[in-house]
Design an enzyme around this catalytic site. Structure first.
Site, PDB file in Angstrom:
ATOM      1  N   GLU A 240     -25.762  -7.808   3.045  1.00  0.00           N
ATOM      2  CA  GLU A 240     -27.196  -7.639   3.210  1.00  0.00           C
ATOM      3  C   GLU A 240     -27.420  -7.255   4.669  1.00  0.00           C
ATOM      4  OE1 GLU A 240     -29.653 -11.138   2.965  1.00  0.00           O
ATOM      5  OE2 GLU A 240     -31.492  -9.950   2.769  1.00  0.00           O
TER       6      GLU A 240
ATOM      7  N   ARG B  99     -14.798 -19.214   0.408  1.00  0.00           N
ATOM      8  CA  ARG B  99     -15.071 -18.560   1.681  1.00  0.00           C
ATOM      9  C   ARG B  99     -14.251 -19.210   2.781  1.00  0.00           C
ATOM     10  NH1 ARG B  99     -21.235 -18.837   2.591  1.00  0.00           N
ATOM     11  NH2 ARG B  99     -20.630 -17.949   4.569  1.00  0.00           N
TER      12      ARG B  99
ATOM     13  N   LYS C 291     -25.837 -18.072  10.060  1.00  0.00           N
ATOM     14  CA  LYS C 291     -26.672 -17.132  10.813  1.00  0.00           C
ATOM     15  C   LYS C 291     -27.728 -17.861  11.621  1.00  0.00           C
ATOM     16  CE  LYS C 291     -27.528 -13.788   8.177  1.00  0.00           C
ATOM     17  NZ  LYS C 291     -28.179 -13.298   6.961  1.00  0.00           N
TER      18      LYS C 291
END
Length: 558
Positions: free
Chosen positions: A34, A259, A269
């Site tokens: 994204e 992950r 983030k």
RNA sequence: AGCUUAGUCGUCCAAAGGCAAGGAUACUGGAAUUUGACUCCAGUGAUACAGGUUCGAGUCCUGUCUAAGCUUCCA
């Protein structure tokens, strides 16, 4: 040659099987970022898996920007992400796509669902919807709008598209099962009214699809065979499959892997933004950041990062990889590829009292001994030199010590053997001001006839030829391997000493021929990279990673 | 608590019912060295727990425990 089968990770096994059985003639994967932030070390794993899969088995990998939320996305991020992937060494050629390219098709899919009686417009507020959703223990309840007629739904949805309704006033939901044990299957929202400017489609749309209604269909539209994503999307797979089945479109298969977390790093983030906003780091590309741009600036090579992802492996287990492995991958690559440069971080003047005042000799030194056909350059040797302060002790600390002390001899790398006769000390501060040494004229490197066998070899730089430069020594950003694993806020674990600036180090003159981004080894010290802040007058070296230091380890233990 | 997933050396990854559970990294010791780097040799170290199936279980079954994700009109 091929006597033992190389072990495949579980995704590779699936792919190999699909190829072997003929389910697929070739495979297609995708990396779907994204464009609302910068890529970090965690993303590199997904990149390596998706692009690596087609490198290994043939096929192609698409780069697709998942740009379905215009409020947070921008072309600035698109460009940054493309740059980072390219830098990592992966290519997507013409295969650059955007979920926003499919907005028209996605809209048609939604209409199709409405016509099949599988979607409806809901006028409830988000609070009402949350209430109706139930929770993990309680089934949800049907929305009062769930049984609207197909015609009304069609009309309302079109008017949503046309901008007749305000943000948040209506959504389109899939009609699945409000008591499904998987909460995502309880009539998920698939379209919302959002009158926002999109970085690619501008103001063409007043409604935007949700992730679940965009991602799987985009995979399907592109004929992605294996959609490889992280574990957090596991719960979404039933929904992913449901849309594909109901719509009767190409059945891409989603496979999830865990992950990657790395010790002493965070990748959230929101939290990285705090580090930037609160001035803990200088920006998103600060060399202490786990971002690709930060790692690049610090001196990481793409090869090192890719090797790291490879060694970390692929599985479904929660993984926290030791940052030491990342560092070791860097050392291994840089050991093979960088030139050895003479530099002194904390200079200590050495005067060779029996060396002629004005004499200068060009000493030959190998650029990189690891090369198959090593090349050489020369460095100037003269009467006054600098060595590292740490390489001298007033008294030899123990028998294992191999450096300079009064009466001791050492080899100056690619130079002469010297003996320390005396030293000058500032009695006030205790600081060693300079060393007085003598050299053995017949001990010149390459033609040594002295018969001396010094135990240690030191780096050095000729004082009058030295180039002054700045060094930025980076350490881990956090003092704890898992800064998020505690009661206290992660900011509590920020390492106050993660950056040490040495404003005036001494480096051999050849560095002036180097340019920004070049990586090199400071002999016996570490690997460094020339920072973009450098000017023609002053070079700035970022320390990417230290050399292993067995001596430091011995000292720590005693 | 419901659903999903996962538990193998400190860490990461292997072993598709069958040799002594293997490799990487870390750690320890040693060799070599004009980088206390690199290299080389050796060593320490693991199947969450309890049952069961089987000639044989890390692998299959049952239960327990632990961890992660899901309960936003983010992705």
């Amino acid at each position: 040659m091929e006597d033992r089968k190389e072990s495949l990770n579980f995704i590779e096994q699936i792919v190999a099987e699909d190829l072997a059985t003929g389910k697929h003639a070739s495979i297609m994967t995708r990396f779907p970022p994204e464009p609302n932030g910068y890529l970090h070390i965690g993303h590199t794993k997904a990149i390596c898996i998706n692009f690596g899969m087609t490198e290994k088995f043939g096929g192609v990998t698409n780069l697709r920007f998942d740009d379905t939320n215009p409020e947070t996305e921008s072309t600035e991020y698109v460009e940054a992400i493309k740059k980072d992937i390219q830098w990592l060494g992966f290519e997507w050629g013409e295969r650059e796509y955007y979920a926003s390219d499919y907005f028209g098709q996605l809209y048609d899919f939604a209409v199709d669902l409405i016509k099949k009686g599988l979607a409806y417009v809901d006028d409830s507020t988000s609070e009402e919807m949350a209430e109706g959703k139930g929770n993990i223990n309680q089934p949800g309840t049907n929305s009062p709008y769930r049984e609207r007629s197909m015609e009304e739904n069609l009309d309302l949805f079109e008017r949503m598209k046309n901008g007749e309704f305000e943000n948040g006033s209506r959504v389109l939901r899939a009609k699945i099962d409000m008591s499904h044990p998987n909460l995502l299957m309880r009539d998920p929202v698939i379209y919302r009214v959002k009158k926002a400017h999109h970085h690619r489609t501008g103001d063409a749309w007043n409604i935007y699809p949700m992730y679940d209604f965009a991602h799987g269909q985009s995979d399907s539209i592109e004929n992605i065979t294996h959609s490889l994503c992280s574990l957090e999307f596991e719960n979404h797979r039933p929904l992913y499959n449901w849309f594909i089945e109901q719509l009767g479109i190409y059945p891409s298969r989603q496979i999830e892997f865990s992950r990657m977390n790395v010790t002493y790093m965070i990748t959230s983030k929101r939290r990285l933004l705090r580090l930037v906003n609160e001035g803990v780091v200088s920006g998103w590309d600060d060399p202490r950041m786990p971002t690709v741009s930060g790692l690049r600036r610090k001196g990481y090579s793409p090869e090192a990062i890719r090797t790291f992802c490879d060694k970390a492996g692929v599985s479904k287990r929660e993984q926290t990889v030791d940052v030491g492995l990342l560092e070791e991958c860097l050392r291994q690559h840089l050991n093979k590829t960088t030139d050895r440069i003479m530099a002194v971080l904390n200079p200590l003047k050495v005067i060779i009292t029996n060396y002629p005042e004005d004499k200068v000799e060009d000493m030959s030194i190998v650029n990189n001994p690891e090369e198959e056909n090593p090349t050489y350059r020369t460095i100037p040797f003269s009467r006054e030199l600098y060595i590292e302060q740490d390489d001298f002790k007033e008294v030899k600390p123990n028998r294992k010590y191999r450096r300079l002390a009064p009466g001791e001899i050492v080899r100056l790398k690619s130079g002469y053997i010297i003996k320390c006769d005396d030293y000058v000390k500032d009695e006030e501060t205790g600081e060693i001001k300079e060393l007085h040494c003598t050299y053995f004229e017949n001990s010149r490197s390459g033609s040594d006839e002295s018969g001396l066998k010094p135990k240690g070899t030191l780096g050095w730089v000729s004082a009058k030829h030295a180039v002054k430069a700045e060094a930025r020594l980076y350490d881990r950003l956090f003092t704890d391997p898992n800064p998020l694993g505690h009661e206290e806020d992660f900011m509590h674990y920020v390492n106050e000493n993660s950056l040490e600036v040495l404003p005036e180090i001494m480096v051999e003159p050849s560095v002036m021929e180097r340019s920004v981004g070049d990586r090199l080894q400071f002999m016996r010290i570490g690997y460094f990279c020339i920072d973009p802040d450098s000017t023609s007058e002053k070079l700035i070296f970022n320390r990417a990673v230290t050399l292993k230091d067995t001596w430091a380890k011995i000292q720590r233990k005693s």
